[in-house]
Scaffold this active site. Sequence first.
Site, PDB file in Angstrom:
ATOM      1  N   ASP A 130      53.507  27.449  66.399  1.00 48.86           N
ATOM      2  CA  ASP A 130      54.012  28.968  67.337  1.00 48.86           C
ATOM      3  C   ASP A 130      53.488  28.507  69.027  1.00 48.86           C
ATOM      4  OD1 ASP A 130      50.794  29.351  66.833  1.00 48.86           O
ATOM      5  OD2 ASP A 130      51.623  31.188  66.454  1.00 48.86           O
ATOM      6  N   SER A 131      52.477  27.293  69.105  1.00 45.21           N
ATOM      7  CA  SER A 131      52.359  26.980  70.546  1.00 45.21           C
ATOM      8  C   SER A 131      53.468  27.130  71.600  1.00 45.21           C
ATOM      9  CB  SER A 131      51.916  25.780  70.687  1.00 45.21           C
ATOM     10  OG  SER A 131      52.563  24.739  70.249  1.00 45.21           O
TER      11      SER A 131
ATOM     12  N   LYS B  64      53.135  26.897  57.912  1.00 49.88           N
ATOM     13  CA  LYS B  64      52.306  27.199  58.306  1.00 49.88           C
ATOM     14  C   LYS B  64      50.913  28.203  58.792  1.00 49.88           C
ATOM     15  CE  LYS B  64      49.948  24.741  62.000  1.00 49.88           C
ATOM     16  NZ  LYS B  64      49.478  25.665  62.444  1.00 49.88           N
TER      17      LYS B  64
ATOM     18  N   GLU C   1      47.355  30.519  59.532  1.00 47.36           N
ATOM     19  CA  GLU C   1      46.107  30.387  60.071  1.00 47.36           C
ATOM     20  C   GLU C   1      45.237  30.880  59.564  1.00 47.36           C
ATOM     21  OE1 GLU C   1      45.611  30.726  64.273  1.00 47.36           O
ATOM     22  OE2 GLU C   1      47.379  29.465  64.881  1.00 47.36           O
TER      23      GLU C   1
ATOM     24  N   GLU D   9      41.893  22.120  63.418  1.00 49.66           N
ATOM     25  CA  GLU D   9      41.416  22.412  65.002  1.00 49.66           C
ATOM     26  C   GLU D   9      40.161  22.146  65.595  1.00 49.66           C
ATOM     27  OE1 GLU D   9      45.014  24.804  66.564  1.00 49.66           O
ATOM     28  OE2 GLU D   9      43.980  24.203  68.636  1.00 49.66           O
TER      29      GLU D   9
HETATM   30  O1  KIV Z   1      50.753  26.060  67.476  1.00 49.20           O
HETATM   31  C1  KIV Z   1      50.523  25.112  67.430  1.00 49.20           C
HETATM   32  O2  KIV Z   1      51.552  23.885  67.965  1.00 49.20           O
HETATM   33  C2  KIV Z   1      49.801  24.085  66.261  1.00 49.20           C
HETATM   34  C3  KIV Z   1      49.090  22.804  66.598  1.00 49.20           C
HETATM   35  C4  KIV Z   1      48.562  22.588  67.863  1.00 49.20           C
HETATM   36  C5  KIV Z   1      48.490  22.501  65.237  1.00 49.20           C
HETATM   37  O3  KIV Z   1      49.887  25.069  65.493  1.00 49.20           O
END
Ligand code: KIV
Length: 275
Positions: A49-50, A118, A120, A187
């Site tokens: 989500d980055s 994924k 968090e 992280e």
């Molecule tokens: O959103 C993302 O790119 C991530 C990575 C930095 C692990 O969660």
Amino acid sequence: MSVQDEIRRLTAPDIRARKGGEPIVCLTSYHAHTARIVDAHCDVILVGDSLGMVMHGLETTVPVTLDMMILQGHAVMRGSKRALVVVDMPFGSYETSKEQAFTNAARVLKETGCGAIKVEGGKRMAETIRFLADRGVPVMAHVGLTPQAINTIGSFRAQGRDETDWARIEEDTIAVSQAGAFSVVIEAVAEPLARKLAAAVPIPTIGIGASVACDGQILVLEDMLGLSPRVPKFVKRFGALGPGIEKAVADYAAEVRARAFPGPEHVYPMKGKKG
Ligand code: KIV
């Protein structure tokens, strides 16, 4: 190409089985074209989500929607054929209840074709991770610095610099592992803690700014390529594409302004005219 010759995509169990073995290579990708390049070298491609910050210029990942993740997840699946593709569940799409998490995770798996999602969070997400894993959704967990919590943690600062925080982060890591996560992103934690976490769980730890003590590493592709204007301190730039792109664009603009592009080699011969 026969069915037998087709390249088999890595699965969540394949990655799970790599604990303590050859380091797991992971990068983010949000597009078919970068996925194609990354796929040739990586075991896992994370559609993180980055993308909200990298592609859309947002300040945080909080505004990212499920539809944004599904669109880019689909693109990455089309661009890749070997790596396990993991799609991030965005903020607000999985925290209300385990049922909400399953409904949205199932949408991600069905609509993108990816192999895992994924989420968090540590202990607080354990029940949800168990619910998903029991129902056919492979889950990569994410502990330590969790960027979706930016509004409660206040900044993207490294975690566990104070030893009094270690027990909490260790409990989080063990909880997601016991709940059935197949791997866990760690992280921004200091090396001694990362080492302790890797030893504490039977699933691979994937570090981002968490030292070589992890079972694998991940970086945001644009950060390591030198395309992102601001990057966390731990990011090593393996490329410098920003200046390269800037030069190419400047050269193009100069040629267009000088009426030098397209040059004579690009002019189509007129039909019926000789010479
Ligand atoms: O959103 C993302 O790119 C991530 C990575 C930095 C692990 O969660």
